[in-house]
Design a protein around this motif. Structure first.
Motif, short mmCIF file in Angstrom:
data_model
loop_
_atom_site.label_atom_id
_atom_site.label_comp_id
_atom_site.label_asym_id
_atom_site.label_seq_id
_atom_site.Cartn_x
_atom_site.Cartn_y
_atom_site.Cartn_z
N SER A 1 -35.71 147.10 23.17
CA SER A 1 -36.58 145.95 23.04
C SER A 1 -36.53 145.41 21.61
O SER A 1 -36.47 146.18 20.66
CB SER A 1 -38.04 146.34 23.37
N CYS B 1 -34.55 150.18 30.16
CA CYS B 1 -34.06 148.86 29.77
C CYS B 1 -33.26 148.97 28.49
O CYS B 1 -33.19 150.03 27.87
CB CYS B 1 -35.23 147.90 29.57
N THR B 2 -32.66 147.88 28.12
CA THR B 2 -32.00 147.82 26.83
C THR B 2 -33.05 147.85 25.75
O THR B 2 -34.24 147.65 26.00
CB THR B 2 -31.18 146.52 26.71
N SER C 1 -35.84 135.28 25.08
CA SER C 1 -35.25 136.41 25.80
C SER C 1 -35.95 136.67 27.12
O SER C 1 -37.17 136.66 27.21
CB SER C 1 -35.31 137.67 24.93
N PHE C 2 -35.13 136.89 28.16
CA PHE C 2 -35.66 137.32 29.46
C PHE C 2 -35.28 138.78 29.73
O PHE C 2 -35.33 139.23 30.87
CB PHE C 2 -35.12 136.41 30.57
N ASP C 3 -34.90 139.48 28.67
CA ASP C 3 -34.54 140.89 28.80
C ASP C 3 -35.80 141.75 28.70
O ASP C 3 -36.04 142.46 27.74
CB ASP C 3 -33.55 141.28 27.69
N ASN D 1 -38.67 140.78 35.76
CA ASN D 1 -37.40 141.18 36.37
C ASN D 1 -36.79 139.96 37.02
O ASN D 1 -37.44 139.26 37.78
CB ASN D 1 -37.63 142.30 37.40
N ARG D 2 -35.51 139.71 36.71
CA ARG D 2 -34.85 138.52 37.23
C ARG D 2 -34.25 138.74 38.61
O ARG D 2 -33.69 137.81 39.20
CB ARG D 2 -33.74 138.07 36.28
N ARG E 1 -41.98 142.79 20.19
CA ARG E 1 -42.26 142.44 21.59
C ARG E 1 -43.64 142.95 21.98
O ARG E 1 -44.03 144.07 21.67
CB ARG E 1 -41.20 143.05 22.50
#
Length: 337
Positions: A279, A276-277, A118-120, A325-326, A283
């Motif tokens: 987690s 954010c969404t 995951s990159f979230d 952060n992307r 995590r």
């Protein structure tokens, strides 16, 4: 004919060779790293009437890890760590036999195919932490505890440093030139070609004196100007010594370790908010090293400069484990449309 020279090989290692190869401290550290995981595996074997050391069998390792996966929800990363620990119980020939077993290969291939990377990551708003440091006012008027927390936080987030890096700063080699702070870290986690290194980190000043890591360092050092330097042995390489920077806030003649430095950093980093969404469970906590490097990228820093500043060996390591952060500093919509 040219006469061939004969070289007699020594039949046994001499005392000096054995001391290097079988260094007691290095072996103890290696064993300490694996003791807990190995013992749980051995206990599992006993409970299931399996002589896991006497009879080398990949199936035993697979069954143990599968049990942990199903009943304890061990993540893919945890399973990989446990695998490496358990394999250290065996000799090289035995490890090769286990790791080449078709069932062993298929088991980890199946785990990998289901392990979502995951990159979230959380979106960090650092402003509350920044506002808090500004509210503390002048460094000279704040308590030693607050000053220590502030210094550890600023070094971590602007130098992309781990708590263990800050612990291993060799302050005898610290220099301030043209307003920049030059730190030398003795044998950090990073290695080059398998060798320990001295990592050099250059930290620039900030226009706001309340946020300047260079001024914070100078003011912190001024608190201990009448105290002798603290010389410590490296925890992993005891033959190496360094002059510690961060001191105990109650016993000034003692240095502190990475765990307490981490707590100092968290005392300020915890003030940052996240939007954010949800987690996923398990995590890991966000690190100052990741927050600082991500903010630098978002502010327009070149990736190459970020990798150099953080001593990342490759962009893939940074991108996978540290970039939170992307987004980028470039507005691609404007460029495209």
């Amino acid at each position: 004919m040219t006469k061939q020279r004969r070289t007699d090989q020594p039949s046994t290692l001499n005392e000096e060779s054995a001391a290097i190869i079988f260094n007691e401290h290095r072996l103890q550290l290696k064993q300490k790293r694996y003791d807990g995981t190995q013992q749980r595996f051995l206990n599992w074997g006993s409970q299931h009437n399996r002589s896991v050391l006497e009879y080398v069998n990949a199936i035993d390792i697979i069954n143990y890890l599968a049990y942990g996966r199903v009943h304890h929800k061990w993540s893919y990363g945890t399973l990989l760590q446990y695998k490496q620990a358990i394999l250290q119980l065996y000799e090289k020939e035995q490890r090769d036999l286990i790791t080449s077993d078709p069932y062993f290969l298929d088991f980890f291939s199946a785990l990998k195919s289901d392990a979502v990377l995951s990159f979230d990551f959380p979106i960090i708003n650092l402003q509350p932490a920044i506002d808090f440091m500004i509210s503390l006012g002048n460094n000279s008027s704040m308590s030693l505890l607050r000053l220590t927390q502030k210094l550890c936080f600023l070094l971590g987030i602007t130098g992309f440093l781990r708590p263990s890096d800050i612990e291993r700063i060799d302050d005898s080699k610290t220099l301030i030139r043209e307003g920049t702070l030059r730190l030398v870290i003795l044998a950090p986690k990073e290695k080059r070609a398998g060798r320990p290194i001295e990592k050099v980190v250059i930290i620039s000043p900030h226009s706001d004196t309340n946020l300047c890591p260079v001024i914070c360092y100078q003011d912190y050092k001024a608190r201990f100007i009448s105290y002798s330097p603290i010389v410590c042995s490296h925890a992993r390489l005891p033959q190496l010594s360094y002059t510690a920077l961060i001191r105990n806030t109650t016993a000034y003649t003692k240095a502190i370790g990475s765990e307490r430095i981490s707590n100092h950093i968290k005392s300020i980093l915890c003030l940052a908010t996240t939007t954010c969404t949800a987690s996923p469970p398990g995590r890991k906590a966000v690190k100052a090293r990741a927050v600082g490097s991500t903010r630098a990228i978002l502010a327009g820093a070149k990736l190459e400069d970020v990798l150099t500043h953080g001593s990342w060996a490759s962009s893939s390591i940074f991108d996978t484990y540290y970039r939170l952060n992307r987004a980028s500093a470039t507005n691609f919509t404007d460029l495209i449309l």
